[in-house]
Each structure stands twice: as C-alpha cells, then as structure tokens.
Design a protein around this motif. Structure first.
Motif, short mmCIF file in Angstrom:
data_model
loop_
_atom_site.label_atom_id
_atom_site.label_comp_id
_atom_site.label_asym_id
_atom_site.label_seq_id
_atom_site.Cartn_x
_atom_site.Cartn_y
_atom_site.Cartn_z
N LYS A 176 30.68 28.49 37.75
CA LYS A 176 30.39 28.26 39.17
C LYS A 176 31.67 28.17 40.00
CE LYS A 176 26.07 28.10 38.10
NZ LYS A 176 25.19 29.27 38.41
N PHE A 177 32.64 28.98 39.63
CA PHE A 177 33.93 28.96 40.32
C PHE A 177 33.79 29.40 41.77
CE2 PHE A 177 37.95 31.14 41.46
CZ PHE A 177 38.84 30.10 41.28
N PHE A 178 32.82 30.29 42.04
CA PHE A 178 32.67 30.85 43.38
C PHE A 178 31.53 30.20 44.18
CE2 PHE A 178 34.99 34.16 41.11
CZ PHE A 178 36.04 34.39 42.00
N ASN A 184 38.47 32.00 46.13
CA ASN A 184 38.51 33.46 46.21
C ASN A 184 39.64 34.01 45.36
OD1 ASN A 184 36.51 34.19 48.51
ND2 ASN A 184 37.72 32.52 49.36
N THR A 185 39.58 35.28 45.05
CA THR A 185 40.67 35.97 44.39
C THR A 185 41.00 37.23 45.18
OG1 THR A 185 39.17 37.21 42.94
CG2 THR A 185 40.04 35.12 42.11
N TYR A 186 42.29 37.57 45.23
CA TYR A 186 42.75 38.75 45.95
C TYR A 186 43.79 39.48 45.11
CZ TYR A 186 40.85 36.01 49.84
OH TYR A 186 40.04 35.25 50.64
N SER A 187 43.68 40.80 45.05
CA SER A 187 44.69 41.63 44.40
C SER A 187 45.07 42.77 45.34
CB SER A 187 44.17 42.22 43.08
OG SER A 187 44.03 41.23 42.10
N PRO A 188 46.36 43.05 45.49
CA PRO A 188 46.76 44.13 46.40
C PRO A 188 46.47 45.52 45.84
CG PRO A 188 48.67 43.22 45.29
CD PRO A 188 47.51 42.35 44.89
N TYR A 189 46.30 45.62 44.51
CA TYR A 189 45.97 46.89 43.88
C TYR A 189 45.36 46.57 42.51
CZ TYR A 189 50.58 45.92 41.80
OH TYR A 189 51.65 45.31 41.19
N THR A 190 44.75 47.58 41.89
CA THR A 190 44.12 47.39 40.58
C THR A 190 44.73 48.33 39.56
OG1 THR A 190 42.37 49.00 41.05
CG2 THR A 190 41.93 46.70 41.62
N LEU A 191 44.68 47.91 38.31
CA LEU A 191 45.14 48.73 37.19
C LEU A 191 44.06 48.73 36.13
CD1 LEU A 191 48.86 47.49 36.98
CD2 LEU A 191 48.01 49.60 38.01
N SER A 192 44.00 49.79 35.35
CA SER A 192 42.89 49.97 34.41
C SER A 192 42.88 48.93 33.30
CB SER A 192 42.95 51.38 33.80
OG SER A 192 44.18 51.58 33.13
N ASN A 193 44.01 48.33 32.99
CA ASN A 193 44.07 47.36 31.90
C ASN A 193 44.04 45.91 32.39
OD1 ASN A 193 46.54 47.22 33.09
ND2 ASN A 193 47.74 47.61 31.23
N PHE A 194 43.61 45.68 33.63
CA PHE A 194 43.49 44.33 34.21
C PHE A 194 44.83 43.59 34.27
CE2 PHE A 194 39.15 44.93 32.46
CZ PHE A 194 38.46 44.84 33.64
N SER A 195 45.93 44.33 34.35
CA SER A 195 47.24 43.67 34.37
C SER A 195 47.80 43.53 35.77
CB SER A 195 48.23 44.47 33.51
OG SER A 195 48.40 45.79 34.03
N GLU A 196 46.99 43.86 36.81
CA GLU A 196 47.48 43.73 38.18
C GLU A 196 47.64 42.25 38.53
OE1 GLU A 196 43.00 43.70 38.44
OE2 GLU A 196 44.50 44.96 37.43
N PRO A 197 48.57 41.95 39.44
CA PRO A 197 48.73 40.56 39.89
C PRO A 197 47.56 40.14 40.77
CG PRO A 197 50.12 42.01 41.18
CD PRO A 197 49.51 42.86 40.11
N THR A 198 47.15 38.89 40.65
CA THR A 198 46.01 38.39 41.39
C THR A 198 46.35 37.05 42.02
OG1 THR A 198 44.44 39.49 39.90
CG2 THR A 198 43.59 37.68 41.24
N ALA A 199 46.00 36.91 43.29
CA ALA A 199 46.18 35.64 43.99
C ALA A 199 44.91 34.81 43.83
CB ALA A 199 46.47 35.88 45.47
#
Length: 503
Positions: free
Chosen positions: A440-442, A471-486
């Motif tokens: 129930k994080f969201f 909330n979570t925000y990422s400026p871009y996505t990568l296929s292996n879920f290694s993108e940085p996330t705020a």
C-alpha cells in the motif's frame, strides 16, 4: 523486492514515450477524482454520502438535496499549497507551489408540495429540491524537481535503446532517436548492428542530471441535480455532470558530463569532451465529458441516516498535444530539433459505487463514514481514427489491464456543535490502484479539521486539509530496470472557506 519492482513499473508507466504520450497513466490520473464538497465536509474528511442537507450533495449524493428545507446559495474559494520532497541518487530536493482557486459555487431551490387542508403533511411527497453548481474535483498544480550525480548510465543509453538495430538511414525523421543521432549522443556499431551512447558514465566522470516539471490543470464539473423528500424518511435524487478537463505539463531534463567529440564532418576527433544536453517535453491535454449519479438516503430511525450513490463512468473526448525536443549545448557538434504529436481519443473512466452512514448524537454531534469502490482496471480507451491509432488504443488498454486493479476508499468525519459554533475533524484514505502494491505504498491519506459559524440565514465555514501521497519519477527508462528513480513524498496543504446564504 516487490516494492522496488512496483516503483519501477509506476515510473515506467508515468514516462512519456517517444511517439505518443503514455495515455494509460493519464487515464488513471483523470479517473482519480473526489466528490466535490464545501468546507464543512472537507473538514469532516469529506464523509458526506449519508448526511445530506449541504451544497456538497450537488457533486456527491444527490439524494442529500432532499433534506433541504430552504433555498440556499454558497461559494467556496480555496488556497492550495503543494510540496514535493524527492530523493534522487541520494540527493534530496524540496519544491513548493501555491495558488488560489474557486473550489465550489452553487445554488439549490426548495419547492414544497402543496397539501390540501386535512391532508397529512408528513406523508407522501413532501418537497422537491433542484440545484446547479460548479465543483473542482481534482487539482493537478504542482512543481517537481530532482537531481543528482549518476556514474552508471545516461539518458543517451535510453536513446540507444530506442534506436534499436536499424541502420541510421532508417531512423524516422523527427523521432527522438533521430534527434539523438544527429546530436552525436549515440552512434551505430556496424559490426554489432546496434547503437551505443557516446556519453561516459563512470565513477571518475559521472553525469550531472536534473529535471524540473511544472504541472497545472484540474477536473471540474457543472452539475444539474434534483431530489425528492418522501415522508421525511426516504430521499431520492439524481444528477447530470458536465465535466471539463485540463492538464498541462512543462518538463526539462538537463544532463552534463563528458563525451566523445566530432568535427563538422562527423569524424571522431577526441574524447572526454564536456557536453550539456536539454531534453524538453510539453503536454497540453483538454477534454470534455459527461456523467450521471443516482442516490438514496433513508432514515430507519430519527437519528440514523443510511445513504448510497452510484456514479456512472465519465465518457470523455480528449485532445492531446505532446511536444519533445532535444538540444545539445556543449562543445559537441549538434542540432536543435523538436517534434509535436497531436492525438484525439475517447476515454471511459470507472464506475464508482459509494455507501455512507451518519448518526446524530443528542442533537449536538454527528459522526459519519463513507466507503467507495472503484475498479481502475475497467478504464477503457477507444478511437474512431485509423489503424495507427487502433494500435495505440490496444497498447494502452493492455497497460491498464496489466497494471491497475480495483481500490477501496474510506472516509470518516465528526462534527460537534456548541451554540452557533461547530467543530469538525476527519480522515480519509484512497486505496492504491496498482496491482503489485501489496505494501500500500501508493495509498493517499487525507487529514482535515475546521470550524463553522451559523447565525440566522447566514453561515461561514473554514477547513484545513492535508493530503499525503508517495510517488516515483524517472527521467528515462532502460530495459533492465537500471534507470535512476526519484522516490518522492507529495503533500498538499489546502484551506477552504465557504460563505453561505439561506433564503
């Protein structure tokens, strides 16, 4: 682990693609609306379904209009202050934004039924009440900032994944991957048949990344409502809502670091050359829709009221315009380019069912509680456009089914009267719409309180409401879920003031 995967999924769903906006996340945003209400019920946690006798019934349970015994007019301005505390790559950023709006304005007209002499005035149809009003059911105004130092990847990795394996001549003109290629942010490997980033993301040469996003807009309704009072025991009502939707975002992602250098002929001349790129995104969304409500309130005993209402889906027609542009301002040879995508689609939001109860204690206090059920997996897109649009519709309908679920909202409130003064407090929780959100994080939590003053035919109510959400925000996505996330905690501190007149 599941919590982290969920954060990545939410961030991915929320990111705009390179061709069309990610409509499934917008559909969820436009479906998460609250019942409009005055400061009285804002202070009571908005627990209103089983209460009635308030202007809030125009945008809530229309049966509540049946409890009016006079005509009435009210106006509710509001002040919203939003704040976002984001942690991105172990760096915290706080942002606040405030604005003044009209939350509610409306009037109801009481029409008693004429009874002949000798008839029982407490049986049968006693009165009818008709009303019309404006309510603001959701506000999107906020500003989001986050940034940090990244030594693992760059947005150029995202551009390389977008480009795929096709040769450069096949990259679509105006596409984001074409812009990145023309800006020498990615290059093509003829042997491996894929693209690779020209930027460096190393411990010794980290990328500095920052993103700013400003959102504005709202969902508002103009309601036409009517209700009937039957024997002071049963109240039934219905309403039609004309819905107006506005949602705008302006976002800029900035990245600087080191990259390979090319001359004007595109020949590699060196490495570790400073670069600075700007990735700009703008979305303008406008829509109009219609919905309806039917409701009932019964009084099995004098002090107890039980209410229920069903709100139909809102059927929207939405126009969306999305623009993205890439600007390389470093010493690399680059170009500035942007592309705009316009798209019109139909959206059906979920049906909402609500039940509420209230109890009056000694004529001085009232407690109330509501519960809503909403199935976000029933959100549906449709379009009358061509095959390309059909593919987009299918993709987003699948994203809805894969990621969203039904949710339950709870609200409780209380009011205590001391002469002409009323003291109020309330709490609400909107359940998470995400399938994988076992923790129930969201969930969204709402705390409220306030007071009111009534004298003769005049009243004034003041309410404070605090809304908390993750909330979570990422400026871009990568296929292996290694993108940085705020990871961000959002808060809204809202003040409502209702001025009312009975006549």
């Amino acid at each position: 682990m599941k919590k982290m995967i969920l954060m990545f999924v939410v961030a991915i769903v929320a990111i705009t693609s390179n061709t069309y906006a990610q409509y499934s996340s917008d559909a969820l945003r436009f479906s998460q609306t609250n019942y409009g209400s005055t400061a009285r019920f804002k202070a009571m946690g908005n627990a209103q379904i089983g209460v009635g006798g308030d202007m809030s019934s125009l945008g809530g349970n229309p049966a509540g209009l049946g409890l009016f015994t006079k005509s009435e007019f009210s106006l509710t301005p509001e002040f919203n202050s939003s704040g976002v505390n984001a942690n991105y790559l172990n760096q915290n950023t706080n942002t606040t934004k405030g604005q003044l709006n009209i939350n509610q304005i409306g009037g109801v007209f009481y029409v008693p039924v004429y009874k002949q002499k000798g008839q029982d005035t407490k049986k049968g149809l006693i009165s009818g009440v008709f009303g019309l009003g404006y309510t603001r059911n959701n506000d999107y105004s906020t500003e989001i900032n986050y940034g940090g130092s990244n030594n693992k990847n760059s947005i150029a990795d995202y551009f390389a994944e977008l480009a795929g394996s096709g040769v450069p001549n096949n990259l679509a003109e105006g596409s984001l991957e074409r812009m990145a290629y023309d800006n020498y942010l990615i290059s093509y490997d003829n042997v491996a048949n894929n693209y690779f980033p020209e930027t460096f993301a190393e411990t010794a040469n980290p990328n500095l990344q920052r993103k700013n996003e400003i959102r504005s807009g709202s969902v508002s309704e103009f309601n036409f409502s009517g209700a009937a009072n039957i024997g002071n025991k049963v109240y039934i009502g219905a309403s039609i809502g004309l819905v107006d939707l506005k949602y705008n975002t302006d976002a800029q992602y900035e990245e600087s670091g080191k990259a390979r250098e090319y001359n004007s002929a595109g020949v590699l001349t060196g490495a570790n050359t400073p670069y600075k790129l700007l990735f700009n995104q703008n979305q303008v969304t406008k829509g109009s829709g219609v919905n309806g409500r039917i409701g009932i309130i019964v009084r099995p005993v004098d002090n107890l009221r039980l209410g229920a209402t069903v709100q139909t889906p809102t059927w929207f027609v939405i126009d969306d315009s999305y623009t993205e542009g890439l600007d390389n301002r470093g010493t690399l040879r680059g170009t500035t380019d942007e592309q705009t995508y316009d798209y019109t689609y139909n959206l059906r939001t979920p049906l909402k069912g609500s039940f509420g109860a209230s109890y009056i204690i000694a004529g001085q206090a009232i407690i109330s509680a509501d519960i809503d059920y909403i199935d976000y997996a029933s959100i549906k897109f449709s379009s009358n456009n061509g095959s390309g649009a059909s593919s987009t519709i299918t993709t987003n309908n699948k994203a809805v089914r894969d990621n969203y679920q039904s949710a339950v909202n709870y609200r409780v409130g209380a009011e205590y009267k001391i002469n002409n003064i009323s003291l109020r407090a309330g709490y609400g929780l909107n359940g998470s719409p995400y399938k994988s959100d076992e923790d129930k994080f969201f969930d969204t939590k709402m705390y409220s309180g306030g007071l009111g003053y009534r004298v003769n035919n005049y009243y004034i109510d003041l309410a404070y409401q605090r809304v908390e959400a993750n909330n979570t925000y990422s400026p871009y996505t990568l296929s292996n879920f290694s993108e940085p996330t705020a990871i961000a905690k959002s808060t809204k501190n809202n003040v409502f003031l209702t001025l009312g007149l009975r006549f």
